[in-house]
Design a protein around this motif. Structure first.
Motif, PDB file in Angstrom:
ATOM      1  N   ARG A 161      42.265  32.455  47.568  1.00  0.00           N
ATOM      2  CA  ARG A 161      43.394  32.171  46.686  1.00  0.00           C
ATOM      3  C   ARG A 161      44.726  32.087  47.431  1.00  0.00           C
ATOM      4  O   ARG A 161      45.632  31.370  47.009  1.00  0.00           O
ATOM      5  CB  ARG A 161      43.489  33.237  45.588  1.00  0.00           C
ATOM      6  CG  ARG A 161      42.311  33.193  44.629  1.00  0.00           C
ATOM      7  CD  ARG A 161      42.477  34.201  43.498  1.00  0.00           C
ATOM      8  NE  ARG A 161      41.336  34.127  42.587  1.00  0.00           N
ATOM      9  CZ  ARG A 161      41.245  33.248  41.600  1.00  0.00           C
ATOM     10  NH1 ARG A 161      42.211  32.370  41.409  1.00  0.00           N
ATOM     11  NH2 ARG A 161      40.191  33.244  40.812  1.00  0.00           N
ATOM     12  N   LEU A 171      47.848  37.749  40.765  1.00  0.00           N
ATOM     13  CA  LEU A 171      46.422  37.785  40.440  1.00  0.00           C
ATOM     14  C   LEU A 171      46.127  38.887  39.436  1.00  0.00           C
ATOM     15  O   LEU A 171      46.679  39.988  39.518  1.00  0.00           O
ATOM     16  CB  LEU A 171      45.587  38.023  41.704  1.00  0.00           C
ATOM     17  CG  LEU A 171      45.729  37.011  42.842  1.00  0.00           C
ATOM     18  CD1 LEU A 171      44.831  37.431  44.006  1.00  0.00           C
ATOM     19  CD2 LEU A 171      45.368  35.610  42.375  1.00  0.00           C
ATOM     20  N   GLU A 175      40.554  38.795  39.212  1.00  0.00           N
ATOM     21  CA  GLU A 175      40.766  37.889  40.344  1.00  0.00           C
ATOM     22  C   GLU A 175      40.900  38.667  41.644  1.00  0.00           C
ATOM     23  O   GLU A 175      40.426  38.215  42.697  1.00  0.00           O
ATOM     24  CB  GLU A 175      42.015  37.043  40.099  1.00  0.00           C
ATOM     25  CG  GLU A 175      41.864  36.063  38.944  1.00  0.00           C
ATOM     26  CD  GLU A 175      43.167  35.383  38.583  1.00  0.00           C
ATOM     27  OE1 GLU A 175      43.143  34.177  38.286  1.00  0.00           O
ATOM     28  OE2 GLU A 175      44.218  36.066  38.597  1.00  0.00           O
ATOM     29  N   ASP A 178      37.487  39.705  42.589  1.00  0.00           N
ATOM     30  CA  ASP A 178      36.765  38.531  43.063  1.00  0.00           C
ATOM     31  C   ASP A 178      37.161  38.195  44.501  1.00  0.00           C
ATOM     32  O   ASP A 178      36.322  37.804  45.317  1.00  0.00           O
ATOM     33  CB  ASP A 178      37.058  37.340  42.145  1.00  0.00           C
ATOM     34  CG  ASP A 178      36.264  36.108  42.545  1.00  0.00           C
ATOM     35  OD1 ASP A 178      35.028  36.164  42.516  1.00  0.00           O
ATOM     36  OD2 ASP A 178      36.895  35.087  42.891  1.00  0.00           O
TER      37      ASP A 178
END
Length: 229
Positions: A161, A171, A175, A178
């Motif tokens: 990201r 985020l 997220e 992740d």
């Protein structure tokens, strides 16, 4: 002699025996070929022998993100043959990674063959254009190669990201988990000091980084509470 020392001596002997193989393969395929021998007992300086020059690494150099993924898979790792990637400088490379195991089956290194197929690909595209053929092949992924493990870790972070200019603060919790799960699956945290490097890059404390890594691993652990691994 302690058992681990016996295994280390065996691993050293296997690596030493493969030294002439590295030179022989590279000499057979010529200047477009590079052969790299890795010792995964030293992830930050895993390259113990290299012949040819495709990725620009030398003895004492770091493993690539491909090597990190093998390291993350541990003894479950399998050979990965004839995959195509692109280097940061634009070279198109066909590679094979063959894991090395000791007599117990433990993975401790890899023999990697990299062939620069840039010119071959360009000739293929030219012949295809002349023949009126349209290629719909997907673009190969870019792989980070470098002698410095920190640059490889940074490249992996950029591919997540962070590469889309998203900040840690932007985020959500899912997220963030992740992100740490993805980094862990790629073997980033098998590298010494990687957790500190990731924390610094994200602008968070080392304790916070360890917390998210622990949560990400717990979320993917298939062992039920109170069960046995």
């Amino acid at each position: 002699m302690p058992e681990e020392q016996v295994h280390d001596a065996e691993r050293d002997a296997i690596l030493a025996a493969l030294g002439p193989v590295v030179d022989g393969i590279a000499a057979t395929f010529g200047p477009v070929c590079e052969v790299v021998l890795h010792d995964y007992r030293r992830p930050e300086k895993s390259v113990v022998a290299v012949a040819g020059e495709v990725t620009g690494r030398g003895v004492g150099g770091a493993m690539s993100e491909i090597g990190m993924r093998v390291l993350a898979q541990g003894d479950e790792a399998a050979d990965d043959l004839n995959y195509v990637t692109r280097t940061g400088t634009g070279k198109l490379v066909k590679s094979s990674t063959m894991v090395l195991r000791d007599s117990t089956g433990a993975v401790f290194g890899a023999l990697c063959v990299n062939v620069d197929i840039t010119a071959v690909n360009e000739a293929h595209a030219l012949l295809g254009a002349l023949a009126g053929l349209v290629s719909g092949a997907a673009e190969p992924p870019v792989t980070a190669f470098g002698n410095d493990i920190d640059s490889v870790v940074d490249a992996i972070l950029d591919a997540h990201r962070l590469g889309r200019n998203e900040s840690w603060a932007g985020l959500g919790r899912a997220e963030r988990l992740d992100l740490f799960r993805g980094l862990d699956e790629q073997g980033v945290f098998a590298v010494r000091r990687a957790i500190e490097q990731v924390a610094a890059r994200l602008g968070i404390s080392r304790a916070t980084a360890y917390s998210y890594l622990s949560q990400a691993r717990a979320a993917t652990d298939p062992t039920p509470a109170g069960g046995h691994a």
